[in-house]
Design a protein around this motif. Sequence first.
Motif, PDB file in Angstrom:
ATOM      1  N   ARG A 132      15.350  24.331  19.869  1.00 15.33           N
ATOM      2  CA  ARG A 132      16.537  25.080  19.956  1.00 15.33           C
ATOM      3  C   ARG A 132      17.834  24.126  19.927  1.00 15.33           C
ATOM      4  O   ARG A 132      18.633  24.435  19.172  1.00 15.33           O
ATOM      5  N   LEU A 140       4.699  24.782  25.896  1.00 14.67           N
ATOM      6  CA  LEU A 140       5.345  25.126  24.645  1.00 14.67           C
ATOM      7  C   LEU A 140       6.711  25.778  24.947  1.00 14.67           C
ATOM      8  O   LEU A 140       7.449  25.574  24.057  1.00 14.67           O
ATOM      9  N   GLU A 141       6.963  26.666  26.247  1.00 14.46           N
ATOM     10  CA  GLU A 141       8.322  26.918  26.394  1.00 14.46           C
ATOM     11  C   GLU A 141       9.424  25.565  26.413  1.00 14.46           C
ATOM     12  O   GLU A 141      10.453  25.807  26.074  1.00 14.46           O
ATOM     13  N   GLY A 192       0.879  26.981  27.708  1.00 20.78           N
ATOM     14  CA  GLY A 192       1.986  27.907  27.808  1.00 20.78           C
ATOM     15  C   GLY A 192       3.350  27.357  28.287  1.00 20.78           C
ATOM     16  O   GLY A 192       4.619  27.477  27.763  1.00 20.78           O
ATOM     17  N   GLU A 193       3.196  26.723  29.558  1.00 17.92           N
ATOM     18  CA  GLU A 193       4.525  25.968  29.943  1.00 17.92           C
ATOM     19  C   GLU A 193       5.242  24.990  29.060  1.00 17.92           C
ATOM     20  O   GLU A 193       6.359  24.600  28.931  1.00 17.92           O
ATOM     21  N   LYS A 230      10.111  24.661  23.072  1.00 13.35           N
ATOM     22  CA  LYS A 230      10.953  25.253  22.077  1.00 13.35           C
ATOM     23  C   LYS A 230      12.369  25.158  22.752  1.00 13.35           C
ATOM     24  O   LYS A 230      13.268  25.277  21.773  1.00 13.35           O
ATOM     25  N   GLU A 231      12.557  24.846  23.872  1.00 12.95           N
ATOM     26  CA  GLU A 231      13.923  24.633  24.295  1.00 12.95           C
ATOM     27  C   GLU A 231      14.503  23.442  23.634  1.00 12.95           C
ATOM     28  O   GLU A 231      15.580  23.536  22.964  1.00 12.95           O
TER      29      GLU A 231
END
Length: 256
Positions: A243, A235-236, A232-233, A239-240
Motif C-alpha cells: 500500500r 502477508l499482512e 498469514g502474518e 500488504k502494508e
Amino acid sequence: AGRAGRLDEARELIDAAKGRSQPLIWLLAAADLARWENRLTDALRYAREAADTDPLGIGVHRLISELLADVHGEAASERYLRDAVARLPHHYALRCLLIQALGDGKEEAAITEVRTFLELFPRDAWGLRELALRLADARQYEEAMRSAKEAVVAEPNAPASHYALGIESFHRALRRSVDFTYAMTELLALCVTRDERRAELQFVHEQLVRQVISGEGLLAFHGHARWAFTPGELLEMLKEAHRARSDLWQVWTAVV
C-alpha cells in the motif's frame, strides 16, 4: 517416565517417593508431572508449597510465575513477581526475572524496573545491557547507546555486552537506510531466540513502511521473515508495504 509419556508409571513412582525423598525435590517433581498431565491447578499448588520450603529459590519463583501465566494470565504472573520482589527487594535473580517478564508493550515499566535494579546493583553489566535494549525499544536511542557502552566497560569480555552495542549500531544504520541489507543480516544474526528475531524484524518492517526505499531491503526482509512469522502474518506485513510503495516491482514480487 513422565517426559517419555509413561504417565501411569510416573504417577506410581511419584507416589512411592513421597515421604522418602527431600520435600522440595518431591514437590518440584510432582509439579512437573502435573504440568505434563495438564493439571495446571495442581501444579501451581505444588509449586506454592515448594516456595514455602525454599522461599529464596529462583527456580521455584520462575515455575510459579509460568504457571500463573498459564492458569490466570500474564497480569497475574506479573503481580506475583512484583509481590515477591516487594518481599525480597535485594534478591538479584528475582528482580531479573521480573524485568524479563515485562515484554512487548511494557517498555516504560521495564525501564523503570531496570533503573531501580541499577540503583541496587550499580555498574551491573546485565542491568546496563538490559537498560540499553529497553531504551532502544522505547526509541530513546542516545541514552541506549550510553548504557550499551557502559556495559562494555563493566564487562568487556562478555559477548552479550557487545551484542547490546551492536544491536543499537545496526539500528542506527537501518534507520538511515533500510536498503542497507548487510546491516539487516548482521542485526538478525545477533538474535538468539525466535522472539528476539521477530522483534527485530518488526523494527525493520517499521523502517520499510516509513522510508523511501529502493526495494532491495524489502526483498531481504521477506527472506528473513519467512522463518519468523506465519504466512498469514507475513502477508499482512507485505500488504502494508504494498500500500505504501506499489510502484516497486520488488514489493509485488514479495506479495506474490
